[in-house]
Design an enzyme around this catalytic site. Structure first.
Site, PDB file in Angstrom:
ATOM      1  N   GLU A   1       0.857  -1.192   0.000  1.00  0.00           N
ATOM      2  CA  GLU A   1       0.000   0.000   0.000  1.00  0.00           C
ATOM      3  C   GLU A   1       0.886   1.232   0.000  1.00  0.00           C
ATOM      4  OE1 GLU A   1      -2.715   0.490   3.219  1.00  0.00           O
ATOM      5  OE2 GLU A   1      -3.748  -1.415   2.898  1.00  0.00           O
TER       6      GLU A   1
ATOM      7  N   GLU B   1     -13.722   5.976  -0.351  1.00  0.00           N
ATOM      8  CA  GLU B   1     -14.649   5.070   0.322  1.00  0.00           C
ATOM      9  C   GLU B   1     -15.330   5.818   1.469  1.00  0.00           C
ATOM     10  OE1 GLU B   1     -12.844   0.921   0.774  1.00  0.00           O
ATOM     11  OE2 GLU B   1     -11.090   2.140   0.268  1.00  0.00           O
TER      12      GLU B   1
ATOM     13  N   LYS C   1     -15.501   4.259   5.098  1.00  0.00           N
ATOM     14  CA  LYS C   1     -14.291   3.765   5.754  1.00  0.00           C
ATOM     15  C   LYS C   1     -14.172   4.400   7.132  1.00  0.00           C
ATOM     16  CE  LYS C   1      -9.728   2.288   4.399  1.00  0.00           C
ATOM     17  NZ  LYS C   1      -8.813   2.714   5.449  1.00  0.00           N
TER      18      LYS C   1
ATOM     19  N   GLU D   1      -9.080   9.100   5.751  1.00  0.00           N
ATOM     20  CA  GLU D   1      -9.193   7.704   5.323  1.00  0.00           C
ATOM     21  C   GLU D   1     -10.207   7.522   4.197  1.00  0.00           C
ATOM     22  OE1 GLU D   1      -7.468   5.046   6.219  1.00  0.00           O
ATOM     23  OE2 GLU D   1      -6.213   6.167   7.632  1.00  0.00           O
TER      24      GLU D   1
END
Length: 370
Positions: free
Chosen positions: A290, A342, A345, A351
């Protein structure tokens, strides 16, 4: 005899053959040039494909307005994204991947690790249900047994044993040479990361990481590391400059013996390489499982401009084949985080803003991946 023999072949003099010989020479020259150009095009195509193969993107599902699984796979294909990470073996995603050329990094979810490590049949069942039932139609590349399992959690002790059980289950299925087993760690396992050559796993981490390193060495598998210059920068903005985090520094920022660092991404990787060497993992490669930068949220460094700069620069860097100062001359296999913003999340606001695409499939930054 003095002078020139008029019957001897004369260099650089074409015979009077009505242009036949010169035409032959021109045709030969043109044929050779065509071959050279074809080889050059082929070389550039191979280089382009090879560079593209270093880039994957994580596909998270924590949103209520995301495209269908099939639309997402189509989006990967349209954009020349050849590798994907998913955080659990979701059947709808695996079915959509059938027959594609997308290589997959799939996680064993953290909550499944203990049962796989302790239940004799759990690993066999997991591999049968989530790998063998889809292979070879789905091209599995890695299995990550967990993601950033905290050392303080009660499942940390089971990560190494679960990796070994999954490895044995793959061998029983005849897939051990096709799929590598690893785990994805955060940079938090290092107690020393500066300078990079002094990289060291913490005393707390060593009982966790040493058996994992030994397993990776035995199976010639990479260590998966999540690398986030964003968090390094916001954690120490006094000593770490934004340019150093964004690959924008014009010169060497950190000189570590004979190694000069222009960006903290390389420094983080090399600190892990140094730590691996100290634990018997000199031959273990690192895959960046990541990396990313948020486009919104707090602090102000989480901005659209910074995120676009980071993603463009990290893609260019890992595809360049330059490697890191400690491991030069190679591409760095890297999974960008993440495919979409997202909105569900959990955690900090940032985030929810790591996406490279909006949920409507429109690109955020106009980046070319291949």
């Amino acid at each position: 005899m003095t002078g020139t023999d008029e019957h001897a072949p004369q260099p650089h003099k074409d015979l009077d053959d009505g242009g036949i010989n010169s035409g032959y020479k021109n045709a030969t020259y043109n044929s050779r040039m065509t071959t050279v150009l074809a080889l050059l095009v082929l070389f550039l195509l191979i280089a382009r494909i090879s560079g593209a193969q270093y880039i994957g993107i994580s596909y998270g599902l924590n949103g209520n307005s995301l495209p269908s699984k099939q639309d997402v796979i189509n989006l990967y294909n349209r954009n020349g994204i050849h590798r994907m990470r998913i955080y659990a073996p979701v059947p709808e995603v695996l079915n959509a991947l059938r027959g594609t050329n997308i290589e997959l990094l799939v996680d064993v979810a953290n909550e499944d690790i203990q049962s796989i490590a302790t239940n004799p049949s759990a690993a066999v069942n997991w591999v049968q249900n989530n790998i063998k039932n889809y292979s070879p139609a789905v091209k599995f590349r890695y299995i990550s047994v967990g993601s950033e399992v905290p050392l303080s959690s009660n499942i940390a002790q089971y990560v190494g044993p679960a990796m070994e059980k999954i490895q044995n289950a793959l061998a029983s299925a005849g897939l051990q040479n096709q799929i590598k087993v690893s785990t994805s760690i955060s940079a938090g396992l290092l107690s020393v990361s500066y300078p990079p050559s002094q990289g060291l796993f913490s005393n707390e981490a060593k009982p966790f990481i040493k058996p994992i390193i030994d397993l990776l060495v035995r199976n010639n598998a990479p260590l998966l590391v999540n690398v986030y210059p964003f968090f390094s920068y916001i954690g120490d903005p006094v000593d770490i400059s934004l340019d150093y985090a964004l690959f924008s520094s014009r010169g060497i920022v950190v000189q570590d013996g004979s190694f000069g660092y222009h960006n903290i991404f390389d420094a983080i990787l090399d600190a892990h390489y140094a730590a691996l060497e100290k634990e018997g993992g000199s031959n273990v490669e690192i895959v960046v499982s990541e990396t990313g930068w948020p486009s919104d949220g707090n602090p102000p460094a989480a901005s659209f401009a910074n995120a676009g700069t980071y993603y463009r620069n990290v893609i260019s860097h890992v595809k360049s084949g330059k490697g890191t100062p400690r491991r030069p001359g190679r591409g760095i296999e890297t999974y960008l985080f993440a495919m979409f913003d997202e909105n569900q999340k959990p955690g900090a606001q940032t985030e929810r803003h790591f996406g490279l695409f909006f949920p409507d499939q429109q690109p955020k930054y106009g980046i070319t991946f291949d």
